[in-house]
Design an enzyme around this catalytic site. Structure first.
Site, PDB file in Angstrom:
ATOM      1  NE  ARG A  41      -3.057   0.288   3.183  1.00  0.00           N
ATOM      2  CZ  ARG A  41      -2.420   0.501   4.345  1.00  0.00           C
ATOM      3  NH1 ARG A  41      -1.743   1.626   4.526  1.00  0.00           N
ATOM      4  NH2 ARG A  41      -2.435  -0.384   5.304  1.00  0.00           N
ATOM      5  CE1 TYR A  69     -17.800  10.039 -16.135  1.00  0.00           C
ATOM      6  CE2 TYR A  69     -16.606  10.093 -14.056  1.00  0.00           C
ATOM      7  CZ  TYR A  69     -17.398   9.428 -14.973  1.00  0.00           C
ATOM      8  OH  TYR A  69     -17.791   8.139 -14.710  1.00  0.00           O
ATOM      9  CG  ASP A 110     -10.064  15.348 -15.394  1.00  0.00           C
ATOM     10  OD1 ASP A 110      -9.342  14.751 -16.217  1.00  0.00           O
ATOM     11  OD2 ASP A 110     -11.103  14.850 -14.911  1.00  0.00           O
ATOM     12  CE  LYS A 140     -12.558   6.805 -19.022  1.00  0.00           C
ATOM     13  NZ  LYS A 140     -12.613   7.459 -17.763  1.00  0.00           N
TER      14      LYS A 140
HETATM   15  O1  P1T Z   1     -13.614   6.207 -14.442  1.00  0.00           O
HETATM   16  P1  P1T Z   1     -12.441   6.702 -13.634  1.00  0.00           P
HETATM   17  O2  P1T Z   1     -11.140   6.095 -14.040  1.00  0.00           O
HETATM   18  O3  P1T Z   1     -12.697   6.653 -12.163  1.00  0.00           O
HETATM   19  O4  P1T Z   1     -12.247   8.255 -14.036  1.00  0.00           O
HETATM   20  C1  P1T Z   1     -13.221   9.227 -13.802  1.00  0.00           C
HETATM   21  C2  P1T Z   1     -13.106  10.341 -14.805  1.00  0.00           C
HETATM   22  C3  P1T Z   1     -12.491  11.534 -14.441  1.00  0.00           C
HETATM   23  N1  P1T Z   1     -12.344  12.559 -15.305  1.00  0.00           N
HETATM   24  C4  P1T Z   1     -12.790  12.469 -16.575  1.00  0.00           C
HETATM   25  C5  P1T Z   1     -12.616  13.630 -17.500  1.00  0.00           C
HETATM   26  C6  P1T Z   1     -13.416  11.301 -17.019  1.00  0.00           C
HETATM   27  O5  P1T Z   1     -13.826  11.244 -18.289  1.00  0.00           O
HETATM   28  C7  P1T Z   1     -13.584  10.219 -16.114  1.00  0.00           C
HETATM   29  C8  P1T Z   1     -14.284   8.949 -16.522  1.00  0.00           C
HETATM   30  N2  P1T Z   1     -15.100   9.114 -17.643  1.00  0.00           N
HETATM   31  C9  P1T Z   1     -15.868   8.148 -18.244  1.00  0.00           C
HETATM   32  C10 P1T Z   1     -15.976   6.891 -17.781  1.00  0.00           C
HETATM   33  C11 P1T Z   1     -16.577   8.573 -19.455  1.00  0.00           C
HETATM   34  O6  P1T Z   1     -17.025   7.733 -20.258  1.00  0.00           O
HETATM   35  O7  P1T Z   1     -16.688   9.799 -19.664  1.00  0.00           O
END
Ligand code: P1T
Length: 382
Positions: free
Chosen positions: A46, A98, A172, A197
């Site tokens: 961790r 998001y 972000d 992503k």
């Molecule tokens: O899904 P996660 O890895 O927890 O990330 C969240 C997140 C944060 N910021 C942005 C700009 C994002 O697009 C996302 C996750 N977005 C999607 C799952 C989507 O399809 O837009």
């Protein structure tokens, strides 16, 4: 090192015991100690794990930071940032973000006494006018999800720091990736990614990333990562590290295909508005042009027939574009924000900024462009 070399070699060294070129998957939770507290730098996974360390060094390298942190999801990376704050502190965020970030702000952190304001970051003064003595964090998403709005990172940072240099600015950078823009170079304090992503790039990992360049902030974030425990596992770290090594070549093709798809849609007689920062008529094209190397692979649009049924007919009929949440993988995806990624935003809030039933979001992948355009054409005519 130039960026295209950093994605492959940044912060990396060959494994010492064997010379293994790729960092192995250290699938272990703990490490032998020769005497209490005496170990080789790793005590418990961790706190640190060698595969995650290699990835965290790569994260730092590609964003021109000094420290990187890998989390079990993008949202857990955002959660880590918010834990820097105290009850009563205020956050100013963009009005198009998001849906999961919005959900975390409003339904988790608001109840612990944090206050959130949402402003249109198209104008720098909308941000500075919202600052109070309690403002501690500015949350910038650019390009935004899903409306592809662009905020001027350097201008906002300069204006906010002039009011109060203690305010933390976080970007972000999920949609742009460091291939297109590097916010730490523009003066912000923290870069965040859903590494699920483009960084991972292959739709096989859920992960978050933070990158910083300041020692004290790095120490605070590392403490929260360790104390709260939302770390990325070794196998996921390996996959994300492998993904980053091709980020630059993937992004080049995402950008080419994204542009071709945006242009195809803009000229199609069944398509209404297209949201793509590479177009000169995009409200913040000039900022995008200054701030980004290219315009990325995300494109949103509306059909001329703005009924929900028309959107659903299109969404049910694409064949190469898969109807799925997420983005940034090698394969093309199509998404309906209202029912999928942004369903957690109350209808009244969504409608105010234009996230309506007719809005469709594409994550343009790196397939052959002829197949992508043919797929869109047949789905538009379905
Ligand atoms: O899904 P996660 O890895 O927890 O990330 C969240 C997140 C944060 N910021 C942005 C700009 C994002 O697009 C996302 C996750 N977005 C999607 C799952 C989507 O399809 O837009």
């Amino acid at each position: 090192m130039k960026f295209n070399t950093k994605t492959i070699h940044g912060g990396q060294k060959h494994e010492e015991a064997t010379g293994s070129v790729m960092t192995p998957v250290f699938q272990t939770s703990t490490y032998a100690q020769s005497s209490p507290g005496i170990h080789k730098g790793y005590a418990y996974s961790r706190a640190a794990n060698p595969t995650r360390t290699a990835l965290e060094n790569a994260f730092a390298a590609i964003e021109n930071g000094t420290h990187g942190f890998a989390f079990s999801s993008g949202l857990s990376a955002i959660d880590c940032i918010l834990r820097l704050l105290n009850p009563g502190d205020e956050v100013i965020a963009g009005d198009d973000i998001y849906g999961g970030s919005y959900r975390m702000f409003t339904r988790l952190f608001q109840k612990y006494g944090l206050k959130f304001q949402y402003v249109d970051m198209d104008e720098v003064t909308n941000v500075t006018n919202a600052i109070s003595s309690k403002t501690k964090l500015i949350w910038i998403e650019t390009p935004t999800n899903p409306l592809m709005k662009i905020a001027d990172i350097a201008a906002i940072t300069k204006a906010v720091k002039a009011v109060n240099s203690e305010i933390i600015l976080a970007v972000d950078n999920t949609f742009a990736t460091p291939y297109l823009q590097r916010p730490l170079d523009l003066g912000v304090d923290i870069v965040m990614h859903s590494a699920t992503k483009y960084l991972g790039g292959h739709s096989d990992v859920v992960m978050g990333a933070l990158m910083v360049k300041e020692e004290k902030l790095a120490e605070e974030l590392h403490f929260i990562q360790f104390a709260a425990g939302a770390i990325a596992g070794p196998m996921d770290s390996f996959l994300a590290l492998r993904g980053i090594k091709t980020l630059h070549v993937r992004m080049q093709r995402h950008c080419e295909n994204g542009k071709a798809v945006a242009e195809f849609l803009a000229e199609h007689d069944k398509v209404g508005k297209v949201y793509y920062p590479g177009f000169e008529n995009h409200p913040n094209h000039n900022i995008a042009k200054k701030q980004m190397e290219d315009y990325g692979g995300m494109v949103s649009f509306r059909l001329k027939d703005e009924s929900k049924q028309a959107a659903f007919t299109f969404l049910e009929n694409t064949k190469v574009f898969t109807l799925a949440e997420s983005l940034g993988g090698v394969e093309s995806l199509v998404n309906h924000p209202v029912t999928m990624t942004h369903a957690s935003i109350p209808e009244a809030e969504r409608l105010k900024i234009g996230i309506t039933d007719s809005l469709i979001r594409l994550s343009v992948g790196i397939e052959d462009i002829d197949d992508l355009l043919a797929d869109l054409e047949q789905a538009l005519n379905a």
